[in-house]
Motif scaffolding. Structure first.
Motif, mmCIF file in Angstrom:
data_model
loop_
_atom_site.group_PDB
_atom_site.id
_atom_site.type_symbol
_atom_site.label_atom_id
_atom_site.label_comp_id
_atom_site.label_asym_id
_atom_site.label_seq_id
_atom_site.Cartn_x
_atom_site.Cartn_y
_atom_site.Cartn_z
ATOM 1 N N LEU A 23 10.355 81.765 29.083
ATOM 2 C CA LEU A 23 9.217 82.720 29.246
ATOM 3 C C LEU A 23 9.008 82.780 30.921
ATOM 4 O O LEU A 23 8.331 84.023 31.327
ATOM 5 C CB LEU A 23 7.679 82.056 28.793
ATOM 6 N N PHE A 24 9.320 81.808 31.751
ATOM 7 C CA PHE A 24 9.334 81.958 33.124
ATOM 8 C C PHE A 24 10.228 82.966 33.732
ATOM 9 O O PHE A 24 10.260 83.327 34.846
ATOM 10 C CB PHE A 24 9.753 80.701 34.003
ATOM 11 N N PHE A 25 11.177 83.521 32.867
ATOM 12 C CA PHE A 25 12.247 84.755 33.114
ATOM 13 C C PHE A 25 11.403 85.974 33.814
ATOM 14 O O PHE A 25 11.774 86.328 34.853
ATOM 15 C CB PHE A 25 13.211 84.828 32.130
ATOM 16 N N ILE A 26 10.546 86.271 33.167
ATOM 17 C CA ILE A 26 9.709 87.316 33.654
ATOM 18 C C ILE A 26 8.933 87.165 34.865
ATOM 19 O O ILE A 26 9.130 87.913 35.703
ATOM 20 C CB ILE A 26 8.388 87.737 32.309
ATOM 21 N N PRO A 27 8.156 86.162 35.332
ATOM 22 C CA PRO A 27 7.842 86.083 36.561
ATOM 23 C C PRO A 27 8.717 85.834 37.686
ATOM 24 O O PRO A 27 8.653 86.081 38.822
ATOM 25 C CB PRO A 27 6.586 84.855 36.703
ATOM 26 N N GLU A 28 9.889 85.134 37.318
ATOM 27 C CA GLU A 28 10.972 85.268 38.072
ATOM 28 C C GLU A 28 11.601 86.487 38.785
ATOM 29 O O GLU A 28 11.834 86.827 39.665
ATOM 30 C CB GLU A 28 11.956 84.291 37.688
ATOM 31 N N PHE A 29 11.512 87.394 37.521
ATOM 32 C CA PHE A 29 12.047 88.859 37.799
ATOM 33 C C PHE A 29 11.155 89.481 38.658
ATOM 34 O O PHE A 29 11.573 89.886 39.885
ATOM 35 C CB PHE A 29 12.110 89.405 36.655
ATOM 36 N N VAL A 30 9.976 89.218 38.477
ATOM 37 C CA VAL A 30 8.696 90.122 39.175
ATOM 38 C C VAL A 30 8.708 89.733 40.565
ATOM 39 O O VAL A 30 8.761 90.391 41.548
ATOM 40 C CB VAL A 30 7.573 89.752 38.381
ATOM 41 N N PHE A 31 8.426 88.088 40.904
ATOM 42 C CA PHE A 31 8.384 87.813 42.039
ATOM 43 C C PHE A 31 9.558 87.934 43.029
ATOM 44 O O PHE A 31 9.493 88.181 44.092
ATOM 45 C CB PHE A 31 7.760 86.319 42.209
ATOM 46 N N GLY A 32 10.621 87.574 42.390
ATOM 47 C CA GLY A 32 12.019 87.684 43.081
ATOM 48 C C GLY A 32 12.259 88.978 43.596
ATOM 49 O O GLY A 32 12.690 89.306 44.616
ATOM 50 N N GLY A 33 12.095 90.009 42.553
ATOM 51 C CA GLY A 33 12.125 91.365 43.064
ATOM 52 C C GLY A 33 11.226 91.866 43.928
ATOM 53 O O GLY A 33 11.426 92.551 44.969
ATOM 54 N N LEU A 34 9.851 91.304 43.969
ATOM 55 C CA LEU A 34 9.079 91.618 45.260
ATOM 56 C C LEU A 34 9.328 91.234 46.328
ATOM 57 O O LEU A 34 9.149 91.969 47.332
ATOM 58 C CB LEU A 34 7.649 91.386 44.756
ATOM 59 N N VAL A 35 9.975 90.005 46.380
ATOM 60 C CA VAL A 35 10.597 89.378 47.692
ATOM 61 C C VAL A 35 11.659 90.290 48.286
ATOM 62 O O VAL A 35 11.656 90.812 49.345
ATOM 63 C CB VAL A 35 11.071 87.887 47.583
ATOM 64 N N TRP A 36 12.447 90.796 47.385
ATOM 65 C CA TRP A 36 13.557 91.547 47.734
ATOM 66 C C TRP A 36 13.160 92.818 48.323
ATOM 67 O O TRP A 36 13.431 93.274 49.503
ATOM 68 C CB TRP A 36 14.315 91.791 46.503
ATOM 69 N N MET A 50 16.558 86.329 57.882
ATOM 70 C CA MET A 50 16.095 87.448 56.814
ATOM 71 C C MET A 50 17.425 87.748 56.192
ATOM 72 O O MET A 50 16.889 88.322 54.979
ATOM 73 C CB MET A 50 15.504 88.675 57.722
ATOM 74 N N GLY A 51 18.540 87.818 56.689
ATOM 75 C CA GLY A 51 19.857 87.906 55.891
ATOM 76 C C GLY A 51 19.795 86.811 54.933
ATOM 77 O O GLY A 51 20.205 87.158 53.705
ATOM 78 N N TRP A 52 19.632 85.755 55.146
ATOM 79 C CA TRP A 52 19.578 84.541 54.069
ATOM 80 C C TRP A 52 18.472 84.734 53.002
ATOM 81 O O TRP A 52 18.700 84.697 51.788
ATOM 82 C CB TRP A 52 19.488 83.275 54.714
ATOM 83 N N VAL A 53 17.416 85.367 53.419
ATOM 84 C CA VAL A 53 16.019 85.605 52.391
ATOM 85 C C VAL A 53 16.626 86.905 51.582
ATOM 86 O O VAL A 53 16.544 86.743 50.302
ATOM 87 C CB VAL A 53 14.872 85.940 53.296
ATOM 88 N N MET A 54 17.280 87.863 52.037
ATOM 89 C CA MET A 54 17.743 88.953 51.153
ATOM 90 C C MET A 54 19.002 88.515 50.417
ATOM 91 O O MET A 54 18.928 88.580 49.143
ATOM 92 C CB MET A 54 18.291 89.818 52.593
ATOM 93 N N PHE A 55 19.989 87.537 50.805
ATOM 94 C CA PHE A 55 20.974 87.245 50.000
ATOM 95 C C PHE A 55 20.224 86.222 48.605
ATOM 96 O O PHE A 55 20.792 86.522 47.679
ATOM 97 C CB PHE A 55 21.985 86.265 50.830
ATOM 98 N N VAL A 56 19.396 85.362 49.034
ATOM 99 C CA VAL A 56 18.797 84.775 47.913
ATOM 100 C C VAL A 56 18.079 85.516 46.952
ATOM 101 O O VAL A 56 18.130 85.320 45.633
ATOM 102 C CB VAL A 56 17.848 83.534 48.605
#
Length: 163
Positions: A23-36, A50-56
């Motif tokens: 069930l944690f897939f959904i918040p991982e998508f949301v928050f990871g996508g928001l960081v991106w 910042m390049g590392w942050v973008m890569f991750v």
């Protein structure tokens, strides 16, 4: 004594939306996508961190999407999947933590510079404050993504131990 099979441990199809670690897939998508999106929407002044942050953020977003579709399609039937699930989410947790710390450090430094020049009222300063606020939001989302990947790792490890 009943034996536990992989079919009992790893969900497939719609059951992905009802099991706790998955069930944690959904918040991982949301928050990871928001960081991106938040980091990509600003001008990257500090290239290396910042390049590392973008890569991750991009790597984890793409891999989590693939991982989710593998679970959703039911291709996770072999006995090695619980181990790979723990391994992937552990790596994603370490990656996000290693990206969150430099992002927070850069944001703090940026805030200190803005505090020093707060008396100025120019268009450049207004743009810098906007970027600073976007970085603050990216830091919060990054730590939330780290938290959700960490919780997914813990619950996946519990599930792996049961299998």
């Amino acid at each position: 004594m009943a034996s536990t099979t992989v079919g009992d441990v790893l969900p497939t199809g719609g059951r992905v939306f009802t099991s706790i670690p998955d069930l944690f897939f959904i918040p991982e998508f949301v928050f990871g996508g928001l960081v991106w999106m938040l980091v990509a929407s600003t001008e990257v002044v500090y290239k290396n961190p910042m390049g590392w942050v973008m890569f991750v953020s991009v790597f984890c977003f793409v891999m989590t999407t693939l991982w989710f579709f593998i679970f959703l399609c039911g291709a996770n039937r072999s006995s090695s999947w619980p181990t790979m699930d723990v391994g992937y989410h552990f790596v994603a947790t370490v990656f996000y933590l290693s990206a969150s710390v430099p992002l927070a450090c850069i944001t703090v430094l940026q805030g200190q510079v803005l505090a020093l020049v707060s008396g100025l009222n120019s268009d450049f300063l207004l743009e810098a404050r906007k970027i600073y606020k976007l970085h603050i939001a990216a830091v919060v989302m990054s730590y939330l993504a780290t938290l959700f990947y960490f919780m997914h790792t813990i619950f996946s490890a519990i599930r792996w131990k049961r299998s």
